[in-house]
Enzyme design. Structure first.
Site, mmCIF file in Angstrom:
data_model
loop_
_atom_site.group_PDB
_atom_site.id
_atom_site.type_symbol
_atom_site.label_atom_id
_atom_site.label_comp_id
_atom_site.label_asym_id
_atom_site.label_seq_id
_atom_site.Cartn_x
_atom_site.Cartn_y
_atom_site.Cartn_z
ATOM 1 N N ARG A 51 0.869 -1.178 0.000
ATOM 2 C CA ARG A 51 0.000 0.000 0.000
ATOM 3 C C ARG A 51 0.909 1.232 0.000
ATOM 4 N NH1 ARG A 51 1.588 1.522 4.201
ATOM 5 N NH2 ARG A 51 0.562 3.515 3.854
ATOM 6 N N GLY A 52 0.264 2.420 -0.099
ATOM 7 C CA GLY A 52 1.050 3.654 -0.258
ATOM 8 C C GLY A 52 1.251 3.892 -1.743
ATOM 9 N N ALA A 53 0.971 5.131 -2.167
ATOM 10 C CA ALA A 53 0.914 5.423 -3.602
ATOM 11 C C ALA A 53 2.184 5.010 -4.364
ATOM 12 C CB ALA A 53 0.598 6.902 -3.806
ATOM 13 N N ASP A 241 -1.826 10.742 -2.160
ATOM 14 C CA ASP A 241 -2.077 9.703 -3.171
ATOM 15 C C ASP A 241 -2.271 10.287 -4.553
ATOM 16 O OD1 ASP A 241 -3.140 8.723 -0.417
ATOM 17 O OD2 ASP A 241 -2.496 6.981 -1.575
ATOM 18 N N ASN A 251 -5.366 12.713 0.099
ATOM 19 C CA ASN A 251 -4.587 11.797 0.948
ATOM 20 C C ASN A 251 -5.560 11.015 1.829
ATOM 21 O OD1 ASN A 251 -2.027 10.774 1.867
ATOM 22 N ND2 ASN A 251 -2.320 11.916 3.764
ATOM 23 N N LYS A 252 -5.004 10.168 2.651
ATOM 24 C CA LYS A 252 -5.794 9.290 3.518
ATOM 25 C C LYS A 252 -6.867 10.070 4.284
ATOM 26 C CE LYS A 252 -5.573 5.733 3.811
ATOM 27 N NZ LYS A 252 -6.501 4.865 3.032
#
Ligand code: MRU
Length: 357
Positions: A51-53, A241, A251-252
């Site tokens: 995970r994580g862009a 992201d 973002n999150k």
């Protein structure tokens, strides 16, 4: 970065097999998983083994390389592109990596594509590491400036949301890269780590910071505003992201609330981003697709139990749950964007990347 003294990247390959740190089990267990076919790559991205862009993009590039091993035809390439692109909608790095793979491979003869695709995946990983190192160097200057104004003995207090750490990239992280570089330089820093419900990516950040010896406290997502009012936050640094050409930061979920609180308290709010996270095709953050994830992520919670990793129910059974995974912070709430080419006001992003104007 290091786990128990050994250097790791979040993704790498050995003998044409891709290995990842399977993030479903962090921070409690470090498990390495192998990804061998398109289904495995798609599952790993969709179900957040990775995970994580930036890491999603790197994984997709490796996914294309892996497909080329068995089917290097145009059809094989397109199938890989379509299937991987459908895994997660918000992080633009996924599309960026897939577009780059397709644009590089399509003009080449199928029998040459395997080698080119594996090299490209490795290049994307190496570039990500170098980009993040540079982001860290630019972000470090911000931390140093703030440190210079602090009374002796007081740490620079940084709040971060989600995990924009090395485990969300190939190495270094984006938001954490300035933090690691400040710590390596001996600056006195302290990090407030937002828990980041529902999936608690803050626990990954706490695990990373702990491994690197950076002072931090894990806080609930609701604590940040209070800490800011009390003068206990000097700056906020988040990842993203997808950031639009006009500097709107997606973002999150929960990032927007932190930006509002930072704005109200006159606290600088920075977002660290590698250029592949910029979506030059849109200006308005409202046009970014926001991933709606499974309600189970909210209704249930995973943690370390007496007998290993366990999942428990939080809500009454049958409760209806909504789970938007990202939000958009408008450019007007963002003090600066920390990129590999320097720090810039969100509205001036294009000045650092004239090739996109
Ligand atoms: O849903 P996730 O865990 O993939 O979301 C990750 C984030 O929102 C990060 O902050 C973002 O990808 C930046 S990672 C360097």
């Amino acid at each position: 970065m290091k786990i128990d003294g050994k250097h790791y990247r979040s993704i790498w390959d050995e003998d044409q097999t891709v290995k990842i740190i399977d993030q479903r089990w962090l921070p409690h267990e470090v498990r390495i998983a192998e990804l061998r076919d398109l289904d495995a790559f798609a599952t790993a991205i969709r179900d957040m083994w990775v995970r994580g862009a930036p890491l999603i993009g790197a994984t997709a590039a490796y996914g294309v390389a892996s497909v080329m091993d068995s089917d290097a035809s145009d059809a094989g390439l397109q199938t890989a592109y379509d299937k991987l692109l459908a895994t997660r909608p918000t992080a633009i790095n996924l599309k960026w990596a897939l577009e780059r793979c397709r644009a590089t491979l399509q003009p080449e003869a199928p029998e040459t594509r395997v080698e080119i695709a594996w090299k490209l995946a490795r290049d994307i990983c190496d570039e990500d590491v170098e980009i993040n190192r540079k982001i860290g160097a630019h972000g470090l200057e911000i931390i140093e400036r703030i440190a210079a104004d602090k009374p002796a003995g007081e740490p620079v207090r940084i709040l971060t949301h989600c995990n924009a750490g090395w485990i969300a990239t190939v190495d270094w992280g984006t938001a954490t890269s300035p933090i690691y570089q400040a710590a390596d330089k001996g600056l006195d820093i302290h990090v407030w780590v937002d828990e980041t419900r529902p999936r608690n990516q803050g626990a990954l950040t706490a695990w990373e910071l702990g491994s690197h010896g950076v002072a931090h406290d894990y806080i609930t997502d609701n604590a940040g505003g209070h800490l800011m009012q009390k003068g206990l936050v000097d700056l906020v640094i988040t990842g993203t992201d997808r950031t639009t050409a006009a500097g709107d930061v997606c973002n999150k979920i929960g990032t927007y609330l932190k930006a509002l609180a930072a704005h109200d308290n006159g606290i600088p709010f920075y977002t660290a981003l590698p250029s592949p996270t910029i979506d030059w095709t849109i200006r308005d953050g409202a046009d970014i697709p926001i991933e709606m994830r499974n309600g189970d992520e909210v209704a249930r919670i995973q943690g370390q139990g007496a007998n290993g990793i366990e999942t428990v129910q939080v809500t009454p059974k049958g409760t209806s749950v909504a789970n938007p995974a990202f939000d958009v912070t408008p450019a007007r709430l963002v003090t600066g964007l920390i990129t590999e080419r320097g720090v810039v006001a969100p509205g001036d992003l294009a000045s650092l990347f004239p090739e996109h104007t």
